[in-house]
Design a protein around this motif. Structure first.
Motif, PDB file in Angstrom:
ATOM      1  N   VAL A  61       2.797  -8.086   5.754  1.00  0.00           N
ATOM      2  CA  VAL A  61       3.669  -6.796   6.562  1.00  0.00           C
ATOM      3  C   VAL A  61       2.436  -5.977   7.274  1.00  0.00           C
ATOM      4  O   VAL A  61       1.307  -6.766   7.835  1.00  0.00           O
ATOM      5  CB  VAL A  61       3.600  -5.436   5.319  1.00  0.00           C
ATOM      6  CG1 VAL A  61       4.648  -5.961   4.325  1.00  0.00           C
ATOM      7  CG2 VAL A  61       2.722  -4.756   4.764  1.00  0.00           C
ATOM      8  N   LEU A  69       7.141  -0.279   4.459  1.00  0.00           N
ATOM      9  CA  LEU A  69       7.137  -2.266   3.713  1.00  0.00           C
ATOM     10  C   LEU A  69       6.558  -3.097   2.527  1.00  0.00           C
ATOM     11  O   LEU A  69       7.150  -3.686   1.644  1.00  0.00           O
ATOM     12  CB  LEU A  69       7.490  -3.569   4.495  1.00  0.00           C
ATOM     13  CG  LEU A  69       7.931  -3.323   5.993  1.00  0.00           C
ATOM     14  CD1 LEU A  69       7.474  -3.902   7.199  1.00  0.00           C
ATOM     15  CD2 LEU A  69       9.434  -3.710   5.464  1.00  0.00           C
ATOM     16  N   CYS A  73       8.195  -4.373  -0.625  1.00  0.00           N
ATOM     17  CA  CYS A  73       7.829  -5.314  -0.397  1.00  0.00           C
ATOM     18  C   CYS A  73       6.882  -6.664  -1.751  1.00  0.00           C
ATOM     19  O   CYS A  73       7.546  -6.477  -3.085  1.00  0.00           O
ATOM     20  CB  CYS A  73       6.878  -6.513   0.422  1.00  0.00           C
ATOM     21  SG  CYS A  73       7.345  -6.508   2.109  1.00  0.00           S
ATOM     22  N   LEU A  94      13.047  -4.997   4.228  1.00  0.00           N
ATOM     23  CA  LEU A  94      13.479  -5.036   5.794  1.00  0.00           C
ATOM     24  C   LEU A  94      14.018  -3.982   5.575  1.00  0.00           C
ATOM     25  O   LEU A  94      13.690  -2.239   6.781  1.00  0.00           O
ATOM     26  CB  LEU A  94      13.563  -6.254   6.502  1.00  0.00           C
ATOM     27  CG  LEU A  94      12.426  -7.551   7.024  1.00  0.00           C
ATOM     28  CD1 LEU A  94      13.345  -8.473   7.543  1.00  0.00           C
ATOM     29  CD2 LEU A  94      11.166  -5.980   7.755  1.00  0.00           C
ATOM     30  N   ALA A 108      15.905  -6.706  12.645  1.00  0.00           N
ATOM     31  CA  ALA A 108      14.340  -7.858  12.884  1.00  0.00           C
ATOM     32  C   ALA A 108      14.998  -9.916  12.752  1.00  0.00           C
ATOM     33  O   ALA A 108      16.268  -9.509  12.448  1.00  0.00           O
ATOM     34  CB  ALA A 108      14.275  -7.791  11.280  1.00  0.00           C
TER      35      ALA A 108
END
Length: 128
Positions: A61, A69, A73, A94, A108
């Motif tokens: 990240v 993040l 994740c 995200l 994104a």
């Protein structure tokens, strides 16, 4: 670079790290993420602004919401996911990270690299 030859992702990462470290006293304010396929296997690395690499086999990240993040994740990622499942996981992580950081936003671009193709999709997030 001037010879326009193919370059392995690990070679490009070493070049990028060297360029960033050369400017460590007047750094470029970037956090590059380099990903690609090397000998048919995934290669992914990220760097800080002075070129210190973080090489891993699962995910990296970067950016202003990196801490948010990373938690998202780490909770959602599983090894050997199909491209569609990976896209859904990336999207959710995200959007969760962007919602926790007041500086991030505006969406994104997600790139999923497989042996056969590169899938590019755009995500829309809050725009405040």
């Amino acid at each position: 670079l001037r010879e326009d030859r193919e370059m392995k992702p690990s070679t490009f990462a070493a070049l990028t790290a060297s360029l960033l470290y050369e400017k460590r006293f007047g750094p470029y304010f970037v956090e590059p993420v380099i990903a690609g396929l090397e000998d048919g296997k995934p290669f992914i690395t990220a760097m800080d602004l002075i070129g210190a690499p973080v090489k891993t086999s699962d995910f990296v990240v970067a950016g202003t919401c990196g801490q948010g993040l990373y938690g998202a994740c780490e909770a959602m990622y599983r090894p050997d996911m199909e491209p569609e499942d990976l896209f859904e996981t990336l999207s959710q992580a995200l959007l969760a990270g962007v919602d926790r950081d007041c500086i991030s936003g505006w969406g994104a671009v997600v790139h999923i690299i497989t042996k056969d193709e590169t899938i590019v999709r755009t995500l829309k997030a809050r725009m405040d």
